[in-house]
Design a protein around this motif. Structure first.
Motif, PDB file in Angstrom:
ATOM      1  N   SER A 107      69.823 -37.184 -30.806  1.00 47.13           N
ATOM      2  CA  SER A 107      69.841 -38.753 -31.347  1.00 47.13           C
ATOM      3  C   SER A 107      68.497 -39.253 -30.739  1.00 47.13           C
ATOM      4  O   SER A 107      68.241 -39.134 -29.184  1.00 47.13           O
ATOM      5  CB  SER A 107      71.101 -39.304 -30.889  1.00 47.13           C
ATOM      6  N   MET A 108      68.047 -40.435 -31.283  1.00 56.71           N
ATOM      7  CA  MET A 108      67.183 -41.319 -30.853  1.00 56.71           C
ATOM      8  C   MET A 108      67.575 -42.017 -29.430  1.00 56.71           C
ATOM      9  O   MET A 108      66.806 -42.533 -28.624  1.00 56.71           O
ATOM     10  CB  MET A 108      66.506 -42.162 -32.072  1.00 56.71           C
ATOM     11  N   GLU A 109      68.924 -42.266 -29.486  1.00 56.61           N
ATOM     12  CA  GLU A 109      69.667 -42.936 -28.337  1.00 56.61           C
ATOM     13  C   GLU A 109      69.851 -42.169 -27.111  1.00 56.61           C
ATOM     14  O   GLU A 109      69.752 -42.887 -26.158  1.00 56.61           O
ATOM     15  CB  GLU A 109      70.915 -43.767 -28.751  1.00 56.61           C
ATOM     16  N   VAL A 110      69.728 -40.961 -27.121  1.00 57.45           N
ATOM     17  CA  VAL A 110      69.786 -40.104 -25.981  1.00 57.45           C
ATOM     18  C   VAL A 110      68.363 -40.346 -25.072  1.00 57.45           C
ATOM     19  O   VAL A 110      67.430 -40.188 -25.296  1.00 57.45           O
ATOM     20  CB  VAL A 110      69.900 -38.565 -26.171  1.00 57.45           C
ATOM     21  N   GLN A 111      68.956 -40.724 -23.736  1.00 64.94           N
ATOM     22  CA  GLN A 111      68.018 -40.901 -22.814  1.00 64.94           C
ATOM     23  C   GLN A 111      67.993 -39.991 -21.508  1.00 64.94           C
ATOM     24  O   GLN A 111      66.807 -39.832 -20.964  1.00 64.94           O
ATOM     25  CB  GLN A 111      68.166 -42.513 -22.054  1.00 64.94           C
ATOM     26  N   ALA A 112      69.093 -39.605 -21.100  1.00 69.57           N
ATOM     27  CA  ALA A 112      69.300 -38.650 -20.004  1.00 69.57           C
ATOM     28  C   ALA A 112      70.367 -37.523 -20.490  1.00 69.57           C
ATOM     29  O   ALA A 112      71.165 -37.648 -21.551  1.00 69.57           O
ATOM     30  CB  ALA A 112      69.723 -39.425 -19.066  1.00 69.57           C
ATOM     31  N   ILE A 138      72.132 -40.425 -14.275  1.00 69.02           N
ATOM     32  CA  ILE A 138      73.124 -39.134 -13.813  1.00 69.02           C
ATOM     33  C   ILE A 138      72.953 -38.854 -12.314  1.00 69.02           C
ATOM     34  O   ILE A 138      71.918 -38.872 -11.802  1.00 69.02           O
ATOM     35  CB  ILE A 138      72.544 -37.747 -14.679  1.00 69.02           C
ATOM     36  N   SER A 139      73.966 -39.259 -11.711  1.00 70.92           N
ATOM     37  CA  SER A 139      74.099 -39.046 -10.238  1.00 70.92           C
ATOM     38  C   SER A 139      74.318 -37.683  -9.646  1.00 70.92           C
ATOM     39  O   SER A 139      74.809 -36.839 -10.429  1.00 70.92           O
ATOM     40  CB  SER A 139      74.967 -40.141  -9.749  1.00 70.92           C
ATOM     41  N   GLU A 140      73.986 -37.676  -8.334  1.00 72.40           N
ATOM     42  CA  GLU A 140      74.222 -36.391  -7.728  1.00 72.40           C
ATOM     43  C   GLU A 140      75.830 -36.084  -7.655  1.00 72.40           C
ATOM     44  O   GLU A 140      76.422 -35.030  -7.706  1.00 72.40           O
ATOM     45  CB  GLU A 140      73.997 -36.303  -6.359  1.00 72.40           C
ATOM     46  N   GLU A 141      76.571 -37.139  -7.599  1.00 75.55           N
ATOM     47  CA  GLU A 141      78.028 -37.432  -7.693  1.00 75.55           C
ATOM     48  C   GLU A 141      78.411 -36.707  -9.216  1.00 75.55           C
ATOM     49  O   GLU A 141      79.638 -35.917  -9.263  1.00 75.55           O
ATOM     50  CB  GLU A 141      78.728 -38.567  -7.471  1.00 75.55           C
ATOM     51  N   HIS A 142      77.778 -37.165 -10.058  1.00 76.94           N
ATOM     52  CA  HIS A 142      78.125 -36.520 -11.527  1.00 76.94           C
ATOM     53  C   HIS A 142      77.993 -35.010 -11.587  1.00 76.94           C
ATOM     54  O   HIS A 142      78.865 -34.146 -12.078  1.00 76.94           O
ATOM     55  CB  HIS A 142      77.245 -37.361 -12.446  1.00 76.94           C
ATOM     56  N   ARG A 143      76.907 -34.469 -10.971  1.00 80.79           N
ATOM     57  CA  ARG A 143      76.609 -33.153 -11.225  1.00 80.79           C
ATOM     58  C   ARG A 143      77.715 -32.500 -10.261  1.00 80.79           C
ATOM     59  O   ARG A 143      78.033 -31.351 -10.665  1.00 80.79           O
ATOM     60  CB  ARG A 143      75.195 -33.120 -10.229  1.00 80.79           C
TER      61      ARG A 143
END
Length: 157
Positions: A107-112, A138-143
């Motif tokens: 999608s054109m809206e995807v950035q990360a 996207i943070s290290e906590e997300h990861r």
């Protein structure tokens, strides 16, 4: 409406454990995990699983997901971020997809984007793919949370 501030990451882990140990088929449970993550993590705009196709040579097939439809229903290992994660068996975090040469635009809206392999007894069986419409989100906590969730989900395979 997203409720990102109303649930902790440890609660998401606990809910994943409950989903995996609960009733339903594997795909129903994977869909529940996708829905939970998309609903409760504000920056997660598309959440889905790509599964290793046992009938194809080194190819992923789209499994359960939540978000806009995608044309990328089959991805060869090595192609795009998902294919790179399949080759390396490592989590890929891309904070700005416009800077990636090997990016498959959904999608054109995807950035990360973040892609986390799902391993069952040291065998690659699937991956969790998450797109965000916000750069550098996207943070290290997300990861760490998502890697733990993928470890829990691996019990479904």
């Amino acid at each position: 409406m997203k409720t990102a501030d109303k649930i902790s990451y440890s609660e998401l882990i606990d809910r994943t454990k409950n989903i995996v140990s609960g009733e339903g088929t594997r795909d129903e449970k994977l869909n529940q995990v996708c829905s939970m993550l998309e609903e409760h993590v504000e920056i997660f705009d598309w959440v889905g699983f790509y599964l290793v196709d046992p009938d194809a040579d080194r190819e992923l097939v789209l499994g359960p997901y939540v978000g806009e439809e995608t044309d990328h229903t089959r991805i060869p290992f090595g192609k795009g971020i998902c294919g790179q994660a399949a080759n390396s068996l490592e989590t890929f975090v891309v904070q700005d997809v416009s800077k990636e040469d090997n990016y498959l635009a959904c999608s054109m809206e995807v950035q990360a984007e973040i892609v986390i392999p799902v391993m069952k007894n040291d065998t690659f069986v699937a991956e969790l793919d998450i797109d965000s419409h916000t750069k550098n989100s996207i943070s290290e906590e997300h990861r760490e949370m998502l890697e733990e969730i993928c470890d829990i989900v691996s019990k479904l395979f």
